[in-house]
Design a protein around this motif. Structure first.
Motif, PDB file in Angstrom:
ATOM      1  N   ASN A   1      -1.739   1.331 -12.643  1.00 24.87           N
ATOM      2  CA  ASN A   1      -2.491   2.133 -11.677  1.00 24.87           C
ATOM      3  C   ASN A   1      -3.998   1.933 -11.830  1.00 24.87           C
TER       4      ASN A   1
ATOM      5  N   ARG B   1      -6.460   0.391  -8.993  1.00 23.18           N
ATOM      6  CA  ARG B   1      -7.651   1.088  -8.508  1.00 23.18           C
ATOM      7  C   ARG B   1      -8.883   0.193  -8.575  1.00 23.18           C
TER       8      ARG B   1
ATOM      9  N   GLU C   1      -4.967   3.125   0.877  1.00 23.64           N
ATOM     10  CA  GLU C   1      -5.547   4.032  -0.107  1.00 23.64           C
ATOM     11  C   GLU C   1      -4.771   5.350  -0.184  1.00 23.64           C
ATOM     12  N   ASN C   2      -4.342   5.864   0.950  1.00 18.83           N
ATOM     13  CA  ASN C   2      -3.538   7.100   0.940  1.00 18.83           C
ATOM     14  C   ASN C   2      -2.215   6.892   0.191  1.00 18.83           C
ATOM     15  N   GLU C   3      -1.588   5.737   0.428  1.00 13.93           N
ATOM     16  CA  GLU C   3      -0.327   5.452  -0.287  1.00 13.93           C
ATOM     17  C   GLU C   3      -0.538   5.398  -1.792  1.00 13.93           C
ATOM     18  N   LEU C   4      -1.646   4.796  -2.217  1.00  8.54           N
ATOM     19  CA  LEU C   4      -1.941   4.744  -3.647  1.00  8.54           C
ATOM     20  C   LEU C   4      -2.115   6.146  -4.227  1.00  8.54           C
ATOM     21  N   SER C   5      -2.796   7.026  -3.490  1.00 13.84           N
ATOM     22  CA  SER C   5      -2.963   8.411  -3.985  1.00 13.84           C
ATOM     23  C   SER C   5      -1.611   9.122  -4.084  1.00 13.84           C
TER      24      SER C   5
ATOM     25  N   GLN D   1       1.283   7.653  -4.652  1.00 16.45           N
ATOM     26  CA  GLN D   1       1.956   7.091  -5.829  1.00 16.45           C
ATOM     27  C   GLN D   1       1.465   7.744  -7.117  1.00 16.45           C
ATOM     28  N   VAL D   2       0.160   7.956  -7.203  1.00 18.91           N
ATOM     29  CA  VAL D   2      -0.387   8.602  -8.416  1.00 18.91           C
ATOM     30  C   VAL D   2       0.189  10.006  -8.573  1.00 18.91           C
ATOM     31  N   GLY D   3       0.285  10.774  -7.454  1.00 22.90           N
ATOM     32  CA  GLY D   3       0.868  12.120  -7.541  1.00 22.90           C
ATOM     33  C   GLY D   3       2.329  12.089  -7.972  1.00 22.90           C
TER      34      GLY D   3
END
Length: 606
Positions: A255, A259, A316-320, A322-324
């Motif tokens: 991750n 980023r 970018e939204n998808e990455l956020s 995934q982090v959640g």
């Protein structure tokens, strides 16, 4: 006089006949040598009595040709409730000479007696009354308390060794008739056997307790093996947790890398946008007056830039997201670690309780070798065992609750993983379509927009990285599914442990009831011996008529001794009970002695 229920009278008669047949079978087997053949008369009568008990209250089922009323239907249920009974059912079905369901049921009873598990099989049936209600009426013997009493009496048959040949017998055409002459005894035989009643009762109790100790030892060994298997499964879970932690650490590192790469990509795209804006402005200034088609190309390029910027925002939204999701997975793993630690503590408590049960069993075996004075100590030990079994049951309930919570957490994690996978697949499909459209447009604008090709190549690399991340997430979901299967296995083990504890509680209750009955019987025999001292009893053969009414005795008019004078009267002339000096309890007295004793009492009273 209140009329009694005929079904209750039938159940009481069948219970008394079962008591007589089981008692006579055990006593004759002890004198005969404990190994019985199929031609032994008490054993044949025992099977006939059991057949009558199982037939009581059966529902009649209609078929195409006739009405069907057999006991093979409820006996087939034992295979579903007790897995060890599958061998008996298969062997009974494979017998070539059996053609009717009644013959199969008779063969099943004989095989269960040879296995010494008839009481266990029938106990499983009696517990499941909802299933039995399909075959029996509500007033049947198997649906009432008398059935449980008969099952408790069948435990004593484990002392007997039976050698029965089922293949050669014609079980289909046998007629089951109870021979009452075997259970009607003379007074002379009763007088000779009264001396040995106490010894026989003590021997029966000893054999019964030895059998219970053997069963308890077997259950303790099985519990040890299950505890070992649970420890192994716990070690496996700990190892898998360590692997999962390492995977989480790797995912966190990935991750961070993603980023940083996204930040670089954003910087490059901004630079490329600035360069493309400058180039487009210069081209517009030079070719405004010459060509109008370049204006349309410029507008298309702007639209493409807007679409690509929107795609970047979606990535970018998808990455956020995934982090959640990864943070939620970390929390779920921590909860699983807590549950495993709690299970280890409960396993340690179960071990200690098993050691205590072993010690109590050893004390029980040593105290049973004593006399009647040790019965009080046994009752105290039984109370301790009941308390400990209650504690174990509470611990098992807590384990079940924790397992249910863990299962709910797993189900939620699986649902979230499935939703995330579906979203990723839909987004990847949409991205692929958009990429194909953009490639077609890039073919048309190769001369003017070479910089955009490099940017698209970087987007393709990012998509490949996201696919790798998706594959990692799928592997993690497979690991979670394997953990769920192991939790289900643990639930099955817990249910089997519950069944074993219930059987132990029932066996202990039956032991206490048997010991109380034996005490009462011994007290009654002592009081009867005291009452009979100093009296002259007439023999049954000498008395043919009642002394008072001078009517001849028959099957309907039976003989009864007066406990005061010792002479023989009919039931009508001796239907009185009074306490005598020899026995404080009220006993049977004839009419003349009753009147005389009442006069004495009235004369003594002032």
């Amino acid at each position: 006089m209140a009329t009694k229920d005929p079904t209750a009278v039938e159940r009481a008669n069948l219970l008394n006949m079962a008591k007589l047949s089981i008692k006579g079978l055990i006593e004759s087997a002890l004198s005969f040598g404990r190994t019985l053949d199929s031609d032994y008369p008490p054993l044949q009568q025992f099977f006939v009595v059991m057949e009558h008990c199982l037939k009581h209250g059966l529902k009649v089922r209609k078929s195409f040709l006739s009405y069907n009323k057999t006991i093979w239907g409820p006996l087939e249920l034992v295979e579903k409730l007790y897995p060890e009974a599958e061998e008996i059912g298969a062997s009974v079905r494979d017998l070539p000479g059996l053609k009717t369901p009644l013959g199969r049921a008779r063969a099943w009873l004989r095989l269960a007696l040879m296995q010494k598990k008839m009481a266990d099989y029938l106990r499983c049936l009696i517990i499941q009354r909802e299933l039995l209600s399909e075959f029996y009426e509500y007033h049947a013997l198997m649906m009432e308390e008398e059935g449980a009493v008969i099952v408790g009496l069948l435990v004593g048959l484990n002392v007997i060794d039976a050698n029965l040949c089922v293949k050669g017998e014609d079980l289909d055409s046998q007629v089951g008739v109870i021979d009452f002459s075997m259970y009607l005894k003379n007074e002379e035989e009763i007088g000779n056997k009264e001396r040995n009643v106490q010894i026989a009762a003590i021997l029966d109790q000893k054999n019964y307790v030895e059998e219970l100790n053997r069963q308890l030892n077997s259950t303790v060994s099985s519990l040890h093996s299950r505890v070992d298997s649970l420890e192994k499964s716990n070690t496996k879970l700990i190892e898998e947790l360590a692997i999962a932690k390492n995977n989480i650490i790797k995912l966190q590192e990935e991750n961070h890398q993603l980023r940083s790469e996204n930040e670089l990509i954003l910087m490059r795209t901004r630079q490329h946008l600035e360069v493309t804006k400058v180039d487009v402005e210069t081209e517009l200034q030079t070719y405004k007056h010459s060509r109008q088609g370049l204006d349309e190309m410029y507008n298309d390029a702007r639209r493409q830039l807007r679409d690509e910027s929107q795609l970047r925002q979606d990535v970018e939204n998808e990455l956020s997201v995934q982090v959640g999701m990864k943070h939620e997975i970390e929390l779920a793993m921590k909860l699983l670690e807590k549950d495993i630690h709690e299970k280890q503590d409960t396993l340690i408590g179960l071990r200690q309780q098993l050691e205590e049960v072993k010690a109590i069993n050893i004390e029980m075996y040593q105290k049973l070798q004593g006399s009647e004075d040790s019965l009080k100590e046994k009752n105290e030990i039984i109370a301790r065992l009941e308390e400990k079994t209650n504690k174990i049951s509470t611990a098992m309930r807590q384990l079940e609750q924790r397992l249910q919570q863990a299962e709910k957490a797993q189900m939620e994690a699986e649902d979230e993983d499935e939703k995330y996978a579906q979203e990723c697949l839909s987004k990847s499909d949409s991205l692929q379509r958009q990429i194909s459209q953009k490639e077609q447009q890039l073919v048309q604008l190769e001369t003017d927009l070479k910089i955009e090709k490099e940017w698209r190549q970087t987007l393709q690399e990012d998509l490949q990285k996201e696919k790798d991340v998706l594959s990692h997430l799928r592997n993690e979901t497979q690991q979670i599914i394997s953990l769920k299967k192991e939790f289900l296995n643990l639930q099955d083990d817990n249910q089997q442990l519950k069944k074993i504890y219930r059987e132990q509680e029932q066996a202990l209750q039956e032991l206490g009831s048997k010991l109380c009955e034996s005490k009462l019987k011994i007290d009654d025999i002592k009081e009867a011996n005291k009452a009979l001292q100093g009296l002259v009893w007439l023999k049954d053969k000498e008395a043919t008529h009642c002394k008072l009414c001078e009517k001849e005795f028959s099957l309907s008019k039976r003989k009864h001794h007066c406990r005061n004078c010792g002479e023989i009267f009919c039931n009508a002339c001796s239907d009185n009970e009074l306490p005598l000096p020899s026995s404080p309890k009220p006993v049977r007295v004839c009419d003349s002695c009753h009147a005389m004793l009442i006069q004495r009492c009235s004369s003594n009273v002032p």
